[in-house]
Design a protein around this motif. Structure first.
Motif, PDB file in Angstrom:
ATOM      1  N   PHE A  30      43.518  69.658 -86.347  1.00 31.72           N
ATOM      2  CA  PHE A  30      44.779  70.133 -85.781  1.00 31.72           C
ATOM      3  C   PHE A  30      44.852  69.794 -84.291  1.00 31.72           C
ATOM      4  O   PHE A  30      45.883  69.354 -83.792  1.00 31.72           O
ATOM      5  CB  PHE A  30      44.916  71.645 -85.979  1.00 31.72           C
ATOM      6  CG  PHE A  30      46.201  72.211 -85.434  1.00 31.72           C
ATOM      7  CD1 PHE A  30      47.393  72.063 -86.136  1.00 31.72           C
ATOM      8  CD2 PHE A  30      46.228  72.889 -84.226  1.00 31.72           C
ATOM      9  CE1 PHE A  30      48.583  72.586 -85.634  1.00 31.72           C
ATOM     10  CE2 PHE A  30      47.401  73.405 -83.716  1.00 31.72           C
ATOM     11  CZ  PHE A  30      48.577  73.255 -84.428  1.00 31.72           C
ATOM     12  N   GLN A 116      52.239  69.763 -88.033  1.00 34.59           N
ATOM     13  CA  GLN A 116      51.598  70.798 -87.224  1.00 34.59           C
ATOM     14  C   GLN A 116      52.039  72.189 -87.667  1.00 34.59           C
ATOM     15  O   GLN A 116      51.223  73.115 -87.798  1.00 34.59           O
ATOM     16  CB  GLN A 116      51.943  70.613 -85.743  1.00 34.59           C
ATOM     17  CG  GLN A 116      51.331  69.412 -85.089  1.00 34.59           C
ATOM     18  CD  GLN A 116      51.763  69.303 -83.635  1.00 34.59           C
ATOM     19  OE1 GLN A 116      52.045  70.304 -82.976  1.00 34.59           O
ATOM     20  NE2 GLN A 116      51.843  68.086 -83.129  1.00 34.59           N
ATOM     21  N   THR A 117      53.335  72.332 -87.907  1.00 36.25           N
ATOM     22  CA  THR A 117      53.877  73.632 -88.303  1.00 36.25           C
ATOM     23  C   THR A 117      53.303  74.070 -89.647  1.00 36.25           C
ATOM     24  O   THR A 117      52.903  75.233 -89.819  1.00 36.25           O
ATOM     25  CB  THR A 117      55.418  73.557 -88.381  1.00 36.25           C
ATOM     26  OG1 THR A 117      55.936  73.078 -87.148  1.00 36.25           O
ATOM     27  CG2 THR A 117      56.009  74.920 -88.673  1.00 36.25           C
ATOM     28  N   ALA A 120      49.627  75.083 -89.220  1.00 35.38           N
ATOM     29  CA  ALA A 120      49.469  76.346 -88.494  1.00 35.38           C
ATOM     30  C   ALA A 120      49.824  77.549 -89.367  1.00 35.38           C
ATOM     31  O   ALA A 120      49.125  78.565 -89.358  1.00 35.38           O
ATOM     32  CB  ALA A 120      50.337  76.326 -87.237  1.00 35.38           C
ATOM     33  N   ARG A 124      47.453  80.603 -90.773  1.00 34.40           N
ATOM     34  CA  ARG A 124      47.774  82.025 -90.600  1.00 34.40           C
ATOM     35  C   ARG A 124      47.707  82.756 -91.939  1.00 34.40           C
ATOM     36  O   ARG A 124      47.138  83.857 -92.029  1.00 34.40           O
ATOM     37  CB  ARG A 124      49.175  82.152 -89.994  1.00 34.40           C
ATOM     38  CG  ARG A 124      49.761  83.570 -90.024  1.00 34.40           C
ATOM     39  CD  ARG A 124      48.969  84.556 -89.174  1.00 34.40           C
ATOM     40  NE  ARG A 124      49.036  84.226 -87.776  1.00 34.40           N
ATOM     41  CZ  ARG A 124      50.010  84.651 -86.947  1.00 34.40           C
ATOM     42  NH1 ARG A 124      50.984  85.414 -87.407  1.00 34.40           N
ATOM     43  NH2 ARG A 124      49.980  84.325 -85.675  1.00 34.40           N
ATOM     44  N   LEU A 130      42.305  78.946 -86.034  1.00 32.49           N
ATOM     45  CA  LEU A 130      43.045  77.814 -85.458  1.00 32.49           C
ATOM     46  C   LEU A 130      43.247  77.990 -83.961  1.00 32.49           C
ATOM     47  O   LEU A 130      43.567  77.047 -83.252  1.00 32.49           O
ATOM     48  CB  LEU A 130      44.402  77.677 -86.158  1.00 32.49           C
ATOM     49  CG  LEU A 130      45.136  76.354 -85.976  1.00 32.49           C
ATOM     50  CD1 LEU A 130      44.322  75.213 -86.568  1.00 32.49           C
ATOM     51  CD2 LEU A 130      46.513  76.402 -86.625  1.00 32.49           C
ATOM     52  N   PRO A 134      51.137  80.184 -85.038  1.00 31.47           N
ATOM     53  CA  PRO A 134      52.001  79.203 -85.698  1.00 31.47           C
ATOM     54  C   PRO A 134      53.387  79.132 -85.086  1.00 31.47           C
ATOM     55  O   PRO A 134      54.139  78.181 -85.357  1.00 31.47           O
ATOM     56  CB  PRO A 134      52.053  79.705 -87.150  1.00 31.47           C
ATOM     57  CG  PRO A 134      51.719  81.158 -87.070  1.00 31.47           C
ATOM     58  CD  PRO A 134      50.753  81.290 -85.941  1.00 31.47           C
TER      59      PRO A 134
END
Length: 369
Positions: A30, A116-117, A120, A124, A130, A134
C-alpha cells in the motif's frame, strides 16, 4: 460506448504500476502504491503544463472523448476537417493526441486511487495493520472527481482563465495530499522536539508558496509570461503602467477583459509584475526557512531540496523572459513549482510530527498485499 473504452484505456495504463507494485518484494505494498501514485501525479501535473503551453487544451474540443470517440485515431476525419477550416487554430492531430494522453493518464491515476481506497477499506474491515484511515484515500477519490469536473469545464468553457487556474490548483492539491499521505505511512527519522517550534513558520511557508503558485497559474493561463520582456525591470521601468482591475478580474473569457473587450497589455503586465514581485518575497522567506531547518537532522534533506529547487526556479523563471519562453524551460518551471510544493509539504508533516507521544510507524510492517 466510447466512455467505456476510455475507462478501459485508463485501466490498462494503471495496470502497469499496479503490476509493478504487486511483483516487487515489499512488506507494505500500500505504501509503495501511494508513492508511485504521487510520482505519477507529479508527472501528470507537468504534462498538464505541457498541454497548456502547447495550446493543446482544446485539441479535442469536447469531453471526455475526442469528437465523441475514445481516440484521435478514430476521430481523424473530424480533426482533419477542423484543422483545414482553421490551420492555425486549436485543433490538430498532434494537439489532439497531447490532450487525450493527458486525459488517459488522469484516468489511470483515478484507477490507482480507487485501488488505494479499496485496499484501505478492506484493511479496516479485516482489522489489518495499515497505519492510515481509509478516509484518506476516500477523500482523494472525491478530490479527483472534482478535478475531473473542472477538467471538463476547462474544455467546455473554452480555457476560461479562472477555470484553468482552479484546475491547476486542484491538481496540486491532489499532489500535496498524496505527498502528505505518503509521508504519513513512511517511517520517520528520529524525532527532534525542538523542530516542533517551527510549525507556524512551516504553515506560513506553505501558504506563501500556494499563493505564489496560484499567481504563476494566473500568468500562464492568461499567457502573460512575455508581458515583461526584460529583467530586473519590466519593459524598461521598475513600476510600469499596469491595469490591476482588468488583470485580476477573475470571471472573464480568455483574452478578454470584464467588459468583453480584448484584454490590454497593461492588464497582462499587472499579472506578470505581481507574480515576479511576490516571487522575491517567497524566495527570501523559503530560503531563510530552509536554512534555519538544516540544523535538524530529520529536516535536513527536504530543507536542502527546497534550497536547490528555489535556485532552479529562479533560473528557469529568469530564462523564460530572457530566452522568450522556450517550451522545455517553461515546463521545467511548472514542474519545479510542483516539486517545491512536495518538499514544503514534507517539511510541514515532519515538523507536525516532532512532538512527544506521536506514534512511530515501524520500519517494516505487515500490510495487505
Amino acid at each position: 460506448m466510447f466512455v467505456l473504452e476510455l475507462g478501459l484505456i485508463g485501466l490498462c495504463i494503471a495496470l502497469l504500476p499496479l503490476s509493478w507494485v504487486w511483483v516487487k518484494a515489499d512488506d507494505n505494498k500500500f505504501r509503495k502504491l501511494v508513492w508511485i501514485t504521487t510520482f505519477m501525479t507529479l508527472d501528470l501535473v507537468m504534462f498538464g503544463g505541457f498541454t497548456r503551453l502547447t495550446d493543446s487544451g482544446l485539441g479535442c474540443p469536447d469531453w471526455p472523448g475526442c469528437y465523441g470517440t475514445s481516440s484521435p485515431f478514430i476521430a481523424h476525419a473530424q480533426i482533419a476537417a477542423a484543422n483545414a477550416l482553421m490551420p492555425t487554430g486549436p485543433v490538430s492531430l498532434t494537439k489532439a493526441w497531447i490532450e487525450m494522453i493527458h486525459r488517459y493518464f488522469a484516468m489511470a491515476i483515478g484507477v490507482l486511487i480507487i485501488a488505494q481506497t479499496a485496499i484501505a477499506w478492506r484493511a479496516r474491515i479485516k482489522r489489518l495493520p495499515l497505519h492510515v484511515s481509509p478516509w484518506w484515500p476516500t477523500a482523494l477519490l472525491g478530490l479527483i472527481v472534482v478535478q475531473g469536473i473542472f477538467g471538463a469545464w476547462t474544455v467546455t468553457m473554452k480555457l476560461q482563465p479562472i477555470i484553468v487556474t482552479t484546475h491547476l490548483m486542484l491538481g496540486l492539491t491532489l499532489l500535496g495530499t498524496l505527498g502528505w499521505l505518503a509521508a504519513r505511512i513512511t517511517p520517520l527519522p528520529a524525532y527532534e522536539p525542538e523542530a516542533g517550534r517551527w510549525r507556524v513558520a512551516a504553515l506560513a511557508a506553505l501558504a506563501l508558496l500556494v499563493f505564489q503558485i496560484a499567481l504563476g497559474g494566473w500568468v500562464s493561463t492568461n499567457y502573460a509570461v512575455l508581458a515583461c520582456t526584460d529583467f530586473p525591470t519590466c519593459n524598461g521601468a521598475w513600476i510600469p503602467p499596469m491595469d490591476f482591475h482588468h488583470g485580476f478580474h477573475l470571471w472573464r473569457a480568455l483574452g478578454m477583459d470584464a467588459n468583453g473587450d480584448v484584454i490590454t497589455q497593461d492588464a497582462l503586465v499587472a499579472i506578470h509584475w505581481t507574480h515576479r514581485t511576490f516571487a522575491l518575497v517567497v524566495v527570501a522567506y523559503l530560503a531563510w526557512f530552509a536554512l534555519k531547518l538544516r540544523r535538524f537532522e530529520s529536516l535536513r534533506r527536504p530543507a536542502n531540496g527546497v534550497l536547490i529547487v528555489i535556485l532552479i526556479q529562479f533560473l528557469t523563471g529568469l530564462s523564460n523572459i530572457v530566452l522568450q519562453w522556450p517550451l522545455a524551460n517553461a515546463v521545467a518551471h511548472n514542474g519545479g513549482a510542483a516539486i517545491l510544493l512536495l518538499f514544503v509539504v514534507m517539511l510541514n508533516f515532519r515538523i507536525a510530527c516532532s512532538r512527544p507521544g506521536r506514534a512511530v510507524i515501524p520500519a517494516r510492517d505487515t500490510a495487505p498485499a
